[in-house]
Write a protein that holds these residues in place. Structure first.
Motif, short mmCIF file in Angstrom:
data_model
loop_
_atom_site.label_atom_id
_atom_site.label_comp_id
_atom_site.label_asym_id
_atom_site.label_seq_id
_atom_site.Cartn_x
_atom_site.Cartn_y
_atom_site.Cartn_z
N GLN A 114 -51.27 87.85 -18.75
CA GLN A 114 -52.81 88.12 -18.43
C GLN A 114 -53.65 87.21 -19.32
OE1 GLN A 114 -55.18 92.23 -18.87
NE2 GLN A 114 -54.12 92.22 -16.87
N VAL A 115 -54.17 86.28 -18.73
CA VAL A 115 -55.13 85.25 -19.60
C VAL A 115 -56.41 85.08 -18.92
CG1 VAL A 115 -55.20 82.87 -20.25
CG2 VAL A 115 -53.16 83.77 -19.98
N PRO A 116 -57.53 85.57 -19.56
CA PRO A 116 -58.70 85.51 -19.06
C PRO A 116 -59.06 84.48 -18.17
CG PRO A 116 -58.87 86.03 -21.50
CD PRO A 116 -57.62 85.48 -21.31
N PHE A 117 -59.86 84.61 -17.33
CA PHE A 117 -60.02 83.27 -16.32
C PHE A 117 -61.02 82.39 -16.83
CE2 PHE A 117 -59.53 85.84 -11.94
CZ PHE A 117 -58.18 85.97 -12.31
N HIS A 118 -61.93 82.57 -17.75
CA HIS A 118 -62.69 81.70 -18.19
C HIS A 118 -61.61 80.38 -19.26
CE1 HIS A 118 -62.85 84.18 -21.82
NE2 HIS A 118 -62.92 83.03 -22.57
N ILE A 119 -60.54 80.94 -19.80
CA ILE A 119 -59.74 80.35 -20.43
C ILE A 119 -58.83 79.48 -19.39
CG2 ILE A 119 -57.67 80.41 -21.81
CD1 ILE A 119 -60.28 81.03 -23.38
N ILE A 120 -58.36 80.15 -18.21
CA ILE A 120 -57.80 79.24 -17.20
C ILE A 120 -58.53 78.23 -16.89
CG2 ILE A 120 -56.44 79.47 -15.07
CD1 ILE A 120 -55.58 82.24 -16.03
N ARG A 121 -59.80 78.43 -16.42
CA ARG A 121 -60.61 77.64 -15.69
C ARG A 121 -60.76 76.48 -16.56
NH1 ARG A 121 -67.05 78.50 -13.94
NH2 ARG A 121 -67.40 76.50 -13.52
N GLN A 122 -61.19 76.62 -17.94
CA GLN A 122 -61.35 75.55 -18.75
C GLN A 122 -59.80 74.50 -18.95
OE1 GLN A 122 -62.23 76.60 -22.86
NE2 GLN A 122 -61.99 74.66 -23.81
N ARG A 123 -58.80 75.36 -18.83
CA ARG A 123 -57.32 74.67 -18.89
C ARG A 123 -57.41 73.62 -17.76
NH1 ARG A 123 -52.98 79.07 -20.12
NH2 ARG A 123 -53.52 79.64 -22.40
N LEU A 124 -57.53 74.26 -16.82
CA LEU A 124 -57.20 73.65 -15.31
C LEU A 124 -58.35 72.19 -15.02
CD1 LEU A 124 -55.84 76.32 -13.10
CD2 LEU A 124 -54.68 74.76 -14.55
N THR A 125 -59.50 72.91 -15.47
CA THR A 125 -60.48 71.75 -14.78
C THR A 125 -60.58 70.62 -16.20
OG1 THR A 125 -62.19 73.01 -16.36
CG2 THR A 125 -62.05 73.17 -13.89
N SER A 126 -59.69 70.73 -17.11
CA SER A 126 -59.54 69.82 -17.95
C SER A 126 -58.41 68.60 -17.62
CB SER A 126 -59.41 70.14 -19.28
OG SER A 126 -60.53 70.95 -19.90
N THR A 194 -47.02 93.95 -19.34
CA THR A 194 -48.33 92.93 -19.37
C THR A 194 -48.32 92.36 -20.83
OG1 THR A 194 -49.23 93.92 -17.44
CG2 THR A 194 -50.61 92.60 -18.97
N PHE A 195 -48.76 90.97 -20.71
CA PHE A 195 -48.65 90.51 -21.93
C PHE A 195 -50.00 89.82 -21.98
CE2 PHE A 195 -44.28 91.06 -21.64
CZ PHE A 195 -43.78 91.25 -22.78
N ARG A 196 -51.05 90.12 -22.95
CA ARG A 196 -52.41 89.33 -22.81
C ARG A 196 -52.73 88.36 -24.13
NH1 ARG A 196 -52.43 94.67 -21.66
NH2 ARG A 196 -53.51 95.55 -19.81
N GLY A 197 -53.41 87.33 -23.89
CA GLY A 197 -53.48 86.50 -24.79
C GLY A 197 -54.31 85.05 -24.15
#
Length: 223
Positions: A114-126, A194-197
């Motif tokens: 479980q990774v915050p969506f805003h972090i994933i968005r930053q990763r993928l759009t980079s 679930t693992f969050r980070g």
């Protein structure tokens, strides 16, 4: 770690959550065979197998591949690994697929990243890609030597349609809607962990420690 009985696990997480990296580390550290449903699907489409042709027809028509076809394909692959411990990545994605898997195999653990969506968005759009070679760069942690240019050929990099901000958020929301019933299904069975980070390297030690502890219990139980 040597297991005295077969161990079956599933890993779940949205696109960009680090699922592939964590899966590789689990396979290397704990000896589970990593089974990527995406790899299996692509291989069958490329080989033009019966199920591969059915999947391609659905994709070409802009439709989702029916659950029964996906399930037949993955379960067929798993029959080749009857005597192996495995980690299944990318399947099941729907409740119907989870129920099909349960009919044939008892899943010991479901790891949910479980990774915050805003972090994933930053990763993928980079991410920027050199299409001819498939080389992928990330402007945050693996940037090209010359901005916008491939290191080897000097040709322009592009941002794939899947990596635009709008598409990324649409994919993430679709994943959430589709998989929440699957997570609840495994939660009710008591096998969901679930693992969050926000960083894969910080999530991984917790996943590894959990699995080592889980494996120790398994071995003790059959000793």
């Amino acid at each position: 770690m040597l297991l005295h009985r077969l161990y079956r696990a599933v890993i779940m997480g949205p696109p960009g959550s680090g699922k592939g990296t964590i899966s590789g580390r689990i396979s290397k550290s704990l000896g589970l065979q990593h089974i990527s449903s995406g790899d299996i699907l692509r291989a069958n489409i490329d080989a033009q197998t019966e199920l591969g042709l059915l999947m391609k027809a659905s994709i070409d028509e802009g439709q989702l591949v029916p659950d029964q076809i996906i399930s037949r394909l993955i379960l067929g692959e798993l029959t080749l690994l009857q005597h192996s411990s495995w980690l299944l990545d990318g399947f099941p994605r729907t409740l119907s697929q989870a129920e099909s898997l349960e009919e044939s195999y008892s899943v010991d653990t479901v790891i949910n990243l479980q990774v915050p969506f805003h972090i994933i968005r930053q990763r993928l759009t980079s991410r920027w890609t050199h299409l001819p070679s498939g080389r992928v760069y990330n402007v945050d942690f693996n940037p090209p030597k010359v901005p916008g240019r491939d290191d080897v050929t000097g040709e322009p990099l592009i941002q794939r349609d899947d990596d635009t901000p709008e598409t990324v958020m649409r994919r993430l929301k679709a994943y959430q809607t589709q998989t929440e019933p699957v997570l609840e299904y495994y939660r009710s069975k008591g096998v969901l962990e679930t693992f969050r980070g926000t960083e894969t390297n910080k999530i991984w030690p917790h996943v590894e420690a959990f699995l080592h502890k889980k494996f120790a219990v398994v071995n003790k139980g059959v000793a």
